[in-house]
Design a protein around this motif. Structure first.
Motif, mmCIF file in Angstrom:
data_model
loop_
_atom_site.group_PDB
_atom_site.id
_atom_site.type_symbol
_atom_site.label_atom_id
_atom_site.label_comp_id
_atom_site.label_asym_id
_atom_site.label_seq_id
_atom_site.Cartn_x
_atom_site.Cartn_y
_atom_site.Cartn_z
ATOM 1 N N PRO A 5 0.827 -1.213 0.000
ATOM 2 C CA PRO A 5 0.000 0.000 0.000
ATOM 3 C C PRO A 5 0.857 1.256 0.000
ATOM 4 N N VAL A 6 0.434 2.253 -0.784
ATOM 5 C CA VAL A 6 1.133 3.534 -0.849
ATOM 6 C C VAL A 6 0.120 4.663 -0.718
ATOM 7 N N THR A 7 0.625 5.837 -0.417
ATOM 8 C CA THR A 7 -0.197 7.050 -0.393
ATOM 9 C C THR A 7 0.392 8.045 -1.383
ATOM 10 N N SER A 8 -0.265 9.202 -1.525
ATOM 11 C CA SER A 8 0.259 10.249 -2.405
ATOM 12 C C SER A 8 1.645 10.688 -1.961
ATOM 13 N N GLN A 9 1.892 10.629 -0.647
ATOM 14 C CA GLN A 9 3.171 11.100 -0.113
ATOM 15 C C GLN A 9 4.269 10.052 -0.174
ATOM 16 N N THR A 10 3.918 8.755 -0.122
ATOM 17 C CA THR A 10 4.950 7.708 -0.051
ATOM 18 C C THR A 10 5.273 7.055 -1.386
ATOM 19 N N ARG A 11 4.422 7.208 -2.402
ATOM 20 C CA ARG A 11 4.588 6.433 -3.630
ATOM 21 C C ARG A 11 5.939 6.675 -4.317
ATOM 22 N N ILE A 12 6.375 7.928 -4.433
ATOM 23 C CA ILE A 12 7.642 8.216 -5.105
ATOM 24 C C ILE A 12 8.842 7.811 -4.249
ATOM 25 N N PRO A 13 8.882 8.143 -2.949
ATOM 26 C CA PRO A 13 10.002 7.658 -2.131
ATOM 27 C C PRO A 13 10.153 6.138 -2.148
ATOM 28 N N LEU A 14 9.034 5.397 -2.170
ATOM 29 C CA LEU A 14 9.119 3.941 -2.157
ATOM 30 C C LEU A 14 9.631 3.377 -3.484
ATOM 31 N N LEU A 15 9.434 4.107 -4.573
ATOM 32 C CA LEU A 15 10.045 3.717 -5.842
ATOM 33 C C LEU A 15 11.548 3.981 -5.813
ATOM 34 N N ILE A 16 11.907 5.157 -5.332
ATOM 35 C CA ILE A 16 13.308 5.552 -5.331
ATOM 36 C C ILE A 16 14.155 4.631 -4.452
ATOM 37 N N ASN A 17 13.593 4.194 -3.315
ATOM 38 C CA ASN A 17 14.388 3.342 -2.420
ATOM 39 C C ASN A 17 14.214 1.844 -2.691
ATOM 40 N N ASN A 18 13.584 1.513 -3.835
ATOM 41 C CA ASN A 18 13.464 0.117 -4.296
ATOM 42 C C ASN A 18 12.484 -0.735 -3.497
ATOM 43 N N THR A 19 11.640 -0.124 -2.682
ATOM 44 C CA THR A 19 10.624 -0.901 -1.969
ATOM 45 C C THR A 19 9.582 -1.441 -2.943
ATOM 46 N N ILE A 20 9.194 -0.628 -3.933
ATOM 47 C CA ILE A 20 8.255 -1.076 -4.962
ATOM 48 C C ILE A 20 8.896 -0.921 -6.335
ATOM 49 N N ASP A 21 8.390 -1.697 -7.301
ATOM 50 C CA ASP A 21 8.910 -1.648 -8.668
ATOM 51 C C ASP A 21 8.038 -0.822 -9.598
ATOM 52 N N LEU A 22 6.762 -0.703 -9.278
ATOM 53 C CA LEU A 22 5.803 -0.062 -10.187
ATOM 54 C C LEU A 22 4.632 0.455 -9.368
ATOM 55 N N GLU A 23 4.103 1.621 -9.757
ATOM 56 C CA GLU A 23 2.902 2.152 -9.103
ATOM 57 C C GLU A 23 1.963 2.681 -10.173
ATOM 58 N N CYS A 24 0.819 2.033 -10.320
ATOM 59 C CA CYS A 24 -0.225 2.486 -11.235
ATOM 60 C C CYS A 24 -1.415 2.909 -10.384
ATOM 61 N N GLY A 25 -1.775 4.156 -10.460
ATOM 62 C CA GLY A 25 -2.887 4.653 -9.656
ATOM 63 C C GLY A 25 -3.406 5.948 -10.237
ATOM 64 N N THR A 26 -3.337 7.004 -9.454
ATOM 65 C CA THR A 26 -3.778 8.317 -9.922
ATOM 66 C C THR A 26 -2.589 9.271 -9.893
ATOM 67 N N THR A 27 -1.458 8.804 -10.398
ATOM 68 C CA THR A 27 -0.228 9.579 -10.370
ATOM 69 C C THR A 27 -0.067 10.362 -11.667
ATOM 70 N N THR A 28 -0.045 11.684 -11.537
ATOM 71 C CA THR A 28 0.076 12.553 -12.703
ATOM 72 C C THR A 28 1.489 12.508 -13.269
ATOM 73 N N ASN A 29 1.565 12.357 -14.583
ATOM 74 C CA ASN A 29 2.834 12.350 -15.307
ATOM 75 C C ASN A 29 3.177 13.795 -15.664
ATOM 76 N N ASN A 30 4.086 14.393 -14.904
ATOM 77 C CA ASN A 30 4.486 15.768 -15.214
ATOM 78 C C ASN A 30 5.997 15.925 -15.099
ATOM 79 N N GLN A 31 6.491 17.094 -15.495
ATOM 80 C CA GLN A 31 7.932 17.311 -15.560
ATOM 81 C C GLN A 31 8.571 17.318 -14.179
ATOM 82 N N VAL A 32 7.863 17.837 -13.194
ATOM 83 C CA VAL A 32 8.412 17.894 -11.837
ATOM 84 C C VAL A 32 8.676 16.485 -11.329
ATOM 85 N N ARG A 33 7.681 15.606 -11.431
ATOM 86 C CA ARG A 33 7.865 14.231 -10.972
ATOM 87 C C ARG A 33 8.830 13.468 -11.873
#
Length: 309
Positions: free
Chosen positions: A99-127
């Motif tokens: 389980p992830v939240t809006s706040q944890t989804r990117i940190p958990l990708l960066i630290n290799n906890t998760i491999d992929l997150e498909c949800g309501t994540t906006t694809n933008n230049q900042v992210r």
């Protein structure tokens, strides 16, 4: 909060994050993979793909009444997992759900906890400076959910009022910026996730909940009296969703893109949309009745044509 209190809160959040469910495609080996390997190498070595999912984001990714993860975006992530299994020629693959939240989804990708997150994540230049993204698969405008008869019709009606958002979302960023620029005096409440935001709205702590319209229609389905609520306002932004992954992993992105584009080409994505947005969905079998937006229809016909925001 005191420093010991902060440490305890963070520890509690970590315990929540690492409480996972698994769904097997077949047998798997223990995960002894190193974080520096590419995602496909990591998956092949461990026999496990770790998918981040939302707990309460109807109809994209959420728990049903059997505590099983379901939803439009979850079905896409499972399709990508199957494509990974085919790509690697594996006889079995275990899906590990975190389980992830809006706040944890990117940190958990960066630290290799998760491999992929498909949800309501906006694809933008900042992210995009932090993570990679798949082919885009959804479009939704940012609007407001409010009670019928509230007198709220658009942004200006919320001047001096309380508005709730989900913490860490583009909606929060946009609302804070516009509120400051136009000096509207809106008091912004940042809730942990979409479910908590709607609870705050239901209990009168806020006059409106700002989020992507597709998410807001999902929240209406949770209400005791769905007919008491409606989505209003001129769209303030256009949010384009994609699956997030570790940045710079071209091989893994190619597999994810192939899975999504095949679903669009074969008509599976339209069928998924009809299943989750235009038919009764669990747990309450409410039909969201959200028409297919022409821009989304065009995206299904021509995937990944939209530029980053």
């Amino acid at each position: 909060m005191s420093r010991p209190g902060v440490r305890l809160a963070l520890l509690g959040a970590l315990v929540l994050v690492i409480a996972v469910a698994t769904l097997r495609f077949g047998s798997a080996k223990p995960d002894d993979s190193a974080g520096r390997r590419t995602t496909l190498e990591k998956i092949q070595r461990s026999g496990v793909i770790t998918l981040g999912h939302r707990e309460n984001s109807i109809p994209f990714s959420y728990f049903d009444d059997q505590q099983q993860v379901v939803g439009y975006a979850h079905d896409i992530s499972v399709a990508i997992a199957r494509e990974v299994q085919r790509e690697l020629g594996m006889s079995g693959l275990t899906l590990k759900l975190v389980p992830v939240t809006s706040q944890t989804r990117i940190p958990l990708l960066i630290n290799n906890t998760i491999d992929l997150e498909c949800g309501t994540t906006t694809n933008n230049q900042v992210r995009g400076r932090q993570v990679g993204f798949s082919t885009n698969y959804f479009i939704s405008g940012t609007r407001f959910l409010t009670r019928k008869g509230s007198g709220i019709h658009d942004l200006d009606d919320l001047a001096g009022r309380n508005v709730v958002v989900s913490a860490g979302t583009t909606s929060e960023i946009v609302l804070r910026r516009i509120n400051a620029q136009r000096k509207l005096g809106i008091r912004i409440i940042a809730a942990r996730d979409h479910g908590d935001a709607f609870v705050a709205l239901e209990f009168g702590k806020a006059m409106a909940f700002m989020s992507d319209a597709a998410i807001l229609y999902g929240e209406i389905s949770k209400a005791k009296r769905p007919d008491d609520w409606h989505v209003v306002g001129t769209p303030m932004t256009e949010e384009v969703y994609a699956c997030a992954m570790r940045k710079g992993d071209a091989e893994f992105k190619a597999v994810a893109d192939r899975a999504i584009q095949r679903m669009m080409r074969d008509g599976d994505m339209r069928r998924l949309y009809a299943r989750w947005f235009q038919a009764p969905i669990p747990p309450r079998e409410v039909n969201l009745q959200v028409p297919l937006d022409p821009k989304l229809s065009a995206l299904f016909a021509h995937p990944n044509d939209l530029p980053l925001q």
